[in-house]
Design an enzyme around this catalytic site. Sequence first.
Site, PDB file in Angstrom:
ATOM      1  N   ASN A 106      38.399-141.313  91.023  1.00 34.96           N
ATOM      2  CA  ASN A 106      37.012-141.119  90.605  1.00 34.96           C
ATOM      3  C   ASN A 106      36.858-140.246  89.371  1.00 34.96           C
ATOM      4  O   ASN A 106      35.800-140.257  88.746  1.00 34.96           O
ATOM      5  CB  ASN A 106      36.197-140.511  91.752  1.00 34.96           C
ATOM      6  CG  ASN A 106      36.041-141.472  92.913  1.00 34.96           C
ATOM      7  OD1 ASN A 106      35.582-142.595  92.742  1.00 34.96           O
ATOM      8  ND2 ASN A 106      36.451-141.049  94.095  1.00 34.96           N
ATOM      9  N   GLY A 112      34.111-142.420 104.965  1.00 33.69           N
ATOM     10  CA  GLY A 112      33.434-142.935 106.142  1.00 33.69           C
ATOM     11  C   GLY A 112      34.340-142.821 107.358  1.00 33.69           C
ATOM     12  O   GLY A 112      35.541-143.095 107.278  1.00 33.69           O
ATOM     13  N   HIS A 152      73.796-140.816  58.994  1.00 34.81           N
ATOM     14  CA  HIS A 152      72.948-139.690  58.603  1.00 34.81           C
ATOM     15  C   HIS A 152      71.835-140.114  57.656  1.00 34.81           C
ATOM     16  O   HIS A 152      72.077-140.813  56.668  1.00 34.81           O
ATOM     17  CB  HIS A 152      73.748-138.597  57.865  1.00 34.81           C
ATOM     18  CG  HIS A 152      75.112-138.352  58.383  1.00 34.81           C
ATOM     19  ND1 HIS A 152      75.367-137.583  59.493  1.00 34.81           N
ATOM     20  CD2 HIS A 152      76.322-138.771  57.937  1.00 34.81           C
ATOM     21  CE1 HIS A 152      76.669-137.534  59.710  1.00 34.81           C
ATOM     22  NE2 HIS A 152      77.273-138.256  58.779  1.00 34.81           N
ATOM     23  N   ALA A 167      33.053-153.252  89.931  1.00 36.99           N
ATOM     24  CA  ALA A 167      31.807-153.208  89.160  1.00 36.99           C
ATOM     25  C   ALA A 167      31.333-151.802  88.839  1.00 36.99           C
ATOM     26  O   ALA A 167      30.400-151.628  88.069  1.00 36.99           O
ATOM     27  CB  ALA A 167      30.706-153.954  89.917  1.00 36.99           C
ATOM     28  N   SER A 210      77.301-142.000  49.583  1.00 38.08           N
ATOM     29  CA  SER A 210      76.094-141.240  49.900  1.00 38.08           C
ATOM     30  C   SER A 210      75.069-141.300  48.775  1.00 38.08           C
ATOM     31  O   SER A 210      75.410-141.455  47.597  1.00 38.08           O
ATOM     32  CB  SER A 210      76.459-139.777  50.170  1.00 38.08           C
ATOM     33  OG  SER A 210      77.303-139.675  51.298  1.00 38.08           O
ATOM     34  N   TYR A 215      60.746-152.901  49.606  1.00 37.20           N
ATOM     35  CA  TYR A 215      59.325-153.191  49.377  1.00 37.20           C
ATOM     36  C   TYR A 215      58.972-152.973  47.918  1.00 37.20           C
ATOM     37  O   TYR A 215      59.223-151.894  47.359  1.00 37.20           O
ATOM     38  CB  TYR A 215      58.490-152.274  50.273  1.00 37.20           C
ATOM     39  CG  TYR A 215      57.006-152.540  50.258  1.00 37.20           C
ATOM     40  CD1 TYR A 215      56.500-153.817  50.440  1.00 37.20           C
ATOM     41  CD2 TYR A 215      56.107-151.485  50.099  1.00 37.20           C
ATOM     42  CE1 TYR A 215      55.130-154.051  50.447  1.00 37.20           C
ATOM     43  CE2 TYR A 215      54.737-151.703  50.108  1.00 37.20           C
ATOM     44  CZ  TYR A 215      54.253-152.990  50.278  1.00 37.20           C
ATOM     45  OH  TYR A 215      52.894-153.218  50.284  1.00 37.20           O
ATOM     46  N   THR A 229      28.352-151.655  98.167  1.00 32.41           N
ATOM     47  CA  THR A 229      29.547-152.483  98.335  1.00 32.41           C
ATOM     48  C   THR A 229      29.235-153.812  99.011  1.00 32.41           C
ATOM     49  O   THR A 229      29.845-154.838  98.692  1.00 32.41           O
ATOM     50  CB  THR A 229      30.599-151.724  99.153  1.00 32.41           C
ATOM     51  OG1 THR A 229      29.989-151.226 100.364  1.00 32.41           O
ATOM     52  CG2 THR A 229      31.166-150.548  98.360  1.00 32.41           C
TER      53      THR A 229
END
Length: 454
Positions: free
Chosen positions: A226, A138, A362, A10, A404, A386, A79
């Site tokens: 953090n 702690g 290539h 949270a 080519s 396209y 907590t």
Amino acid sequence: MSLKVIILAAGKGTRMRSNLPKVLQPLAQKPLLSHVISTAQKLTNEPIITVIGHGAQRVVDVIGTDGIQYAEQLEQLGTGHAVVQGNPHYNDDDTVLILYGDVPLTQQNTLTDLLNLVDDIHPLALLTITLDNPSGYGRIVRNQHHLVQAIVEEKDASFEQKAVQEVNTGMMAVKGYYLKKWLGQLSNSNAQGEYYLTDIIEMCVQDGFEVHTTQPASEMEVLGVNNKSQLQSLERQYQAQLAEELMEQGVTVLDASRIDIRGDLTVGQDVTLDVNVIFEGTVVLEDHVSIGPNCVIKNAVIKSGTEIKSFSHIEDAQIGQNCEIGPYARLRPGTELSTGVKIGNFVETKKVQIGSGSKVNHLSYIGDTEMGAGVNIGAGTITCNYDGVNKHQTVIGDNVFIGSDSQLVAPVTIESDATIGAGSTITKDAPAGTLTLSRSKQLSIKGWQKPTKN
């Protein structure tokens, strides 16, 4: 009686200086919280209880709801208060494992060891760790018999308590009945004005129970995140661990500090990985695959004996055996290569199927194409797929030779054994076994004078 897992997720993560909730910050391109959930789901088939608060809806949108029960903490009151939000989701006879959404790398076996310490006469067990520099954590307070008495947060610790090197990781396993009982007795009379979950340890002792502890194999398992500096540091440690695991599987990693695995990587035997390689999504490398430097590979299967040369980018592709890719090749989604295909430098492919032994060596773009076996594509060939609105298909048969600098204007078919002359623009189907070309007649103009500068 079953195992229920509560993940506390949270927090806002102010020090991250980010609009993204802390638990969604990425580690190996996967949210921190997702790492924790994945580990939790290996321990139980029950829904994972996830307590959310800051950015709650965003967390739900990213993580999803499959196998997860969310509980929302509307106010950030500590907590202990966060765990209370999960109370409706577990029963008195359940064992409850409490994890943190910003501590992503705790191993399954470590948590199993922790859970094994909990039974009817030992209703609470802690995961602790001993640190050379315990600042910020702690402290675990023990008596002269080395029994845990309490956890004291650093802001509330005495000078003597601050010298203790065994610290609380935050992770614990508790019997459901006692967890609810002790949570109901919490007070916010402390320096932070919060309801500390850690206060239940002293309550457990006062009720006559011993608190058992276990420790992880590595400090990395309990490192929280953090800020961005800690996130980057943990990323490097995690990547080093993944590289070590690869080498234990027999992979040759040329520099373990310069590889990034951002997903699931499966490897065969005698795989070689050069420097600055990035793997994303789900990648499979079969036996004797070689990946050159500075490659990015995402969601791909690369079959045995294939070589990927430097600076190649591969995404959503299937690459057959004994292929040769690159350098500087780009294989885009939908690329499928059969055995022995060669894709050379500055070639781009997309939505193509290329048959065995074909070569695109290539400076070419091949898209929306079905290509047979034994085809040679000359330098500078473009499939013009396209028309400004729709994509169209090019079909190239077996043993075709494309000269080519040719343009194949789709939809078009080049039948097997056809040859396309260099410099051609092909707009109609080319018959099998023929030479097809479209060129202006070559002229040599006598007496031509080069222009001169005014």
